[in-house]
Design an enzyme around this catalytic site. Sequence first.
Site, PDB file in Angstrom:
ATOM      1  N   ASP A   1      -4.606  -4.252 -18.658  1.00  0.00           N
ATOM      2  CA  ASP A   1      -3.751  -3.056 -18.765  1.00  0.00           C
ATOM      3  C   ASP A   1      -3.905  -2.342 -20.110  1.00  0.00           C
ATOM      4  O   ASP A   1      -2.930  -1.820 -20.656  1.00  0.00           O
ATOM      5  CB  ASP A   1      -2.266  -3.430 -18.541  1.00  0.00           C
ATOM      6  CG  ASP A   1      -2.019  -4.062 -17.181  1.00  0.00           C
ATOM      7  OD1 ASP A   1      -2.666  -3.628 -16.209  1.00  0.00           O
ATOM      8  OD2 ASP A   1      -1.201  -4.986 -17.085  1.00  0.00           O
TER       9      ASP A   1
ATOM     10  N   ILE B   1      -7.686  -9.977 -11.340  1.00  0.00           N
ATOM     11  CA  ILE B   1      -8.262  -9.508 -12.605  1.00  0.00           C
ATOM     12  C   ILE B   1      -9.723  -9.206 -12.326  1.00  0.00           C
ATOM     13  O   ILE B   1     -10.438 -10.041 -11.756  1.00  0.00           O
ATOM     14  CB  ILE B   1      -8.101 -10.581 -13.693  1.00  0.00           C
ATOM     15  CG1 ILE B   1      -6.607 -10.745 -13.995  1.00  0.00           C
ATOM     16  CG2 ILE B   1      -8.887 -10.201 -14.948  1.00  0.00           C
ATOM     17  CD1 ILE B   1      -6.286 -11.861 -14.951  1.00  0.00           C
TER      18      ILE B   1
ATOM     19  N   GLN C   1       7.772   7.790  -8.863  1.00  0.00           N
ATOM     20  CA  GLN C   1       6.939   8.506  -9.847  1.00  0.00           C
ATOM     21  C   GLN C   1       5.466   8.097  -9.719  1.00  0.00           C
ATOM     22  O   GLN C   1       4.567   8.921  -9.875  1.00  0.00           O
ATOM     23  CB  GLN C   1       7.424   8.221 -11.280  1.00  0.00           C
ATOM     24  CG  GLN C   1       8.816   8.748 -11.566  1.00  0.00           C
ATOM     25  CD  GLN C   1       8.914  10.251 -11.376  1.00  0.00           C
ATOM     26  OE1 GLN C   1       8.039  11.000 -11.773  1.00  0.00           O
ATOM     27  NE2 GLN C   1       9.996  10.690 -10.747  1.00  0.00           N
TER      28      GLN C   1
ATOM     29  N   GLY D   1       0.773  -1.243   0.000  1.00  0.00           N
ATOM     30  CA  GLY D   1       0.000   0.000   0.000  1.00  0.00           C
ATOM     31  C   GLY D   1       0.801   1.288   0.000  1.00  0.00           C
ATOM     32  O   GLY D   1       0.351   2.292   0.556  1.00  0.00           O
ATOM     33  N   SER D   2       1.948   1.313  -0.672  1.00  0.00           N
ATOM     34  CA  SER D   2       2.678   2.583  -0.709  1.00  0.00           C
ATOM     35  C   SER D   2       1.938   3.616  -1.557  1.00  0.00           C
ATOM     36  O   SER D   2       1.969   4.814  -1.259  1.00  0.00           O
ATOM     37  CB  SER D   2       4.118   2.388  -1.190  1.00  0.00           C
ATOM     38  OG  SER D   2       4.160   2.107  -2.558  1.00  0.00           O
TER      39      SER D   2
ATOM     40  N   HIS E   1       0.140   1.245 -13.284  1.00  0.00           N
ATOM     41  CA  HIS E   1       0.925   0.123 -13.804  1.00  0.00           C
ATOM     42  C   HIS E   1       2.393   0.549 -13.899  1.00  0.00           C
ATOM     43  O   HIS E   1       2.677   1.635 -14.411  1.00  0.00           O
ATOM     44  CB  HIS E   1       0.396  -0.277 -15.188  1.00  0.00           C
ATOM     45  CG  HIS E   1       1.119  -1.442 -15.772  1.00  0.00           C
ATOM     46  ND1 HIS E   1       0.901  -2.732 -15.342  1.00  0.00           N
ATOM     47  CD2 HIS E   1       2.082  -1.520 -16.722  1.00  0.00           C
ATOM     48  CE1 HIS E   1       1.702  -3.549 -16.016  1.00  0.00           C
ATOM     49  NE2 HIS E   1       2.421  -2.835 -16.859  1.00  0.00           N
TER      50      HIS E   1
HETATM   51  C1  GRF Z   1       2.880  -0.926  -7.777  1.00  0.00           C
HETATM   52  O1  GRF Z   1       4.105  -1.200  -8.392  1.00  0.00           O
HETATM   53  C2  GRF Z   1       1.830  -0.693  -8.821  1.00  0.00           C
HETATM   54  O2  GRF Z   1       2.320  -0.106  -9.984  1.00  0.00           O
HETATM   55  C3  GRF Z   1       1.344  -2.086  -9.126  1.00  0.00           C
HETATM   56  O3  GRF Z   1       1.358  -2.731  -7.876  1.00  0.00           O
HETATM   57  C4  GRF Z   1       2.330  -2.131  -7.027  1.00  0.00           C
HETATM   58  C5  GRF Z   1       1.621  -1.735  -5.763  1.00  0.00           C
HETATM   59  O4  GRF Z   1       2.520  -1.249  -4.805  1.00  0.00           O
HETATM   60  N1  GRF Z   1       0.039  -2.054  -9.743  1.00  0.00           N
HETATM   61  P1  GRF Z   1       1.963  -0.615  -3.461  1.00  0.00           P
HETATM   62  O5  GRF Z   1       1.124  -1.690  -2.780  1.00  0.00           O
HETATM   63  O6  GRF Z   1       1.149   0.589  -3.800  1.00  0.00           O
HETATM   64  O7  GRF Z   1       3.172  -0.268  -2.651  1.00  0.00           O
END
Ligand code: GRF
Length: 222
Positions: free
Chosen positions: A154, A101, A182, A20-21, A118
Amino acid sequence: MRGKNRMKRVTLGILVSGRGSNLQAIIDNIEKGSLSAEIGVVISDQADAFSLERARKHDIPAVHISAKGYRGRRDEYDAHLVEELRRRGADLVILAGFMRIITPTLIKAFPNRIMNIHPALLPSFPGLHVQKAAIEHGSRFSGCTVHFVDEGMDTGPIIIQAVVPVLDNDTEDALSARILAQEHKIFSRAIQLYAEGRLTVKGRRVFVANPEDKGGEFLINP
Ligand code: GRF
């Protein structure tokens, strides 16, 4: 009344599976006042997702909806998500590392109102493990993409992208970390554009009402 409506904050329903970053970046931007939204609910398909803890720490409703028992019935699982999202007043659904999905049941309930992030420059490298794939392919640039979700994998209309160089000595972890930095910026940026009512989808393309920004340059590496 119109003025009042324009002031209404967008209510987000955020779907997660893991650390969840991106969720945290959205929470932080809301708290800083740079994102005019509120989070109605965070829903995880994983009971132990750290995302749920992050949400609870900020007094955001955090719900685990287990996918166990829904094998081969993904649409029924998604119907539960739709029910919960509606109950919590979600206007916009955010896929922030949601590792499932999703089916037309969810997509049709929120047409052009589901956003995904993504970690590659779509349409290159859809799917999983894409940072490694970009390095192995020898790409000079990768990055990340925020897009509306359609019924493909995607493939939905692209809202914002950020470009990140791939360095000769890059590892999957190093490139992923630079891309993630980013991601944390462009996801909130895309949500804010939505909240301001500035996004219009025409076919595959997303147009941004941006009279004050020349040529939409701000949509790349904002
Ligand atoms: C991220 O790399 C995002 O692009 C992908 O899943 C990952 C989720 O990371 N869809 P976080 O849980 O938000 O840290």
